[in-house]
Scaffold this active site. Structure first.
Site, PDB file in Angstrom:
ATOM      1  N   GLU A 193       0.873  -1.253   0.014  1.00  0.00           N
ATOM      2  CA  GLU A 193      -0.036   0.045  -0.133  1.00  0.00           C
ATOM      3  C   GLU A 193       0.881   1.197   0.057  1.00  0.00           C
ATOM      4  O   GLU A 193       0.282   2.145  -0.229  1.00  0.00           O
ATOM      5  CB  GLU A 193      -0.868   0.076   1.217  1.00  0.00           C
ATOM      6  CG  GLU A 193      -2.054  -1.024   1.146  1.00  0.00           C
ATOM      7  CD  GLU A 193      -2.668  -1.292   2.356  1.00  0.00           C
ATOM      8  OE1 GLU A 193      -3.896  -1.617   2.213  1.00  0.00           O
ATOM      9  OE2 GLU A 193      -2.285  -1.195   3.657  1.00  0.00           O
ATOM     10  N   ASP A 251     -12.175  -6.611  -2.649  1.00  0.00           N
ATOM     11  CA  ASP A 251     -13.112  -7.751  -2.418  1.00  0.00           C
ATOM     12  C   ASP A 251     -14.512  -7.190  -1.892  1.00  0.00           C
ATOM     13  O   ASP A 251     -14.591  -6.059  -1.639  1.00  0.00           O
ATOM     14  CB  ASP A 251     -12.534  -8.807  -1.266  1.00  0.00           C
ATOM     15  CG  ASP A 251     -12.538  -7.988   0.000  1.00  0.00           C
ATOM     16  OD1 ASP A 251     -13.332  -8.260   0.925  1.00  0.00           O
ATOM     17  OD2 ASP A 251     -11.641  -7.662   0.374  1.00  0.00           O
TER      18      ASP A 251
END
Length: 238
Positions: A13, A205
């Protein structure tokens, strides 16, 4: 904003942001406790980038260390999350209006789900200027051609949500746009220190294991997209 603090939970990230500072020769590493902070410039802006680790305690400790040691004017939490709002799809973007803990439960004492006992507030309001910058950066990016952005609530807890019943319960109690494991703790630390914050999440997701569907966990792609929008935000920021 003169100096931006940027927190990601995982290496993937923050990798693109670190690479950007490496490429312009400004990167400097500073270690405080167990945290490695990467200080430099992106798009001419002073930035401090750090990996917090996963979970609320890691995130809160990291945010506090960042605020106490680097004199940042704001904190942005960038990374991935699970979709909660029904209209959101994988690789869409959520930018926080506010953040709450979905696993704070003192209901046996008469508090509402998510309510922090004896606290002034239980939902932490994001800085509107940072939110607008994130929306602008997304709308000017290549991702806007295929995906969408939503302003909404971020719900955090020390659980990876992959259960339809739990997802439904969180939606009923909090109606978040997405769910993850760090944002509210970072927001809480910022609130305690009067530092503006914003959470930017790309959806990896759908936070569910509904029978008959296959969830592809797009961790790397979502992390890259979130970081790319962060770069765009820094290039367009005030």
């Amino acid at each position: 904003m003169k100096k931006f603090g940027i927190i990601g939970a995982m290496d993937i990230e923050i990798a693109i942001l670190k690479k950007e500072m490496e490429s312009n020769g400004s990167l400097k590493q500073i270690t405080k406790g167990k945290f490695n902070f990467f200080e430099g410039k992106i798009a001419g802006k002073d930035v401090v980038v750090v990996k917090s680790g996963v979970g609320k305690v890691n995130a809160a400790c990291c945010a506090q260390t960042l605020i106490c040691n680097f004199n940042v004017d704001c904190v942005i939490n960038s990374g991935i999350a699970g979709a909660m709002a029904s209209e959101l799809q994988i690789l869409d973007i959520v930018v926080s209006t506010d953040a709450v803990y979905h696993d704070m439960d003192a209901t046996n004492w008469g508090y509402k789900p998510g309510e922090i006992p004896q606290s002034e507030t239980s939902n932490f309001i994001a800085d509107s200027k940072l939110v607008d910058l994130a929306v602008k950066a997304f709308n000017e990016s290549e991702y806007a051609k295929e995906h969408k952005i939503m302003k909404g609530r971020v719900a955090s807890g020390d659980q990876f949500i992959a259960d339809a019943a739990l997802k439904a319960k969180i939606n009923e109690n909090f109606k978040p746009a997405c769910v993850e494991m760090e944002g509210a703790a970072i927001a809480h630390a910022c609130w305690l220190n009067n530092v503006p914050f914003m959470i930017l999440r790309c959806l990896s997701d759908n936070a569910s294991d509904v029978v008959g569907t296959t969830n592809t966990f797009n961790e790397q792609t979502a992390a890259d997209e979130s970081a790319a929008i962060m770069l765009g935000l820094l290039k367009t920021s005030f």
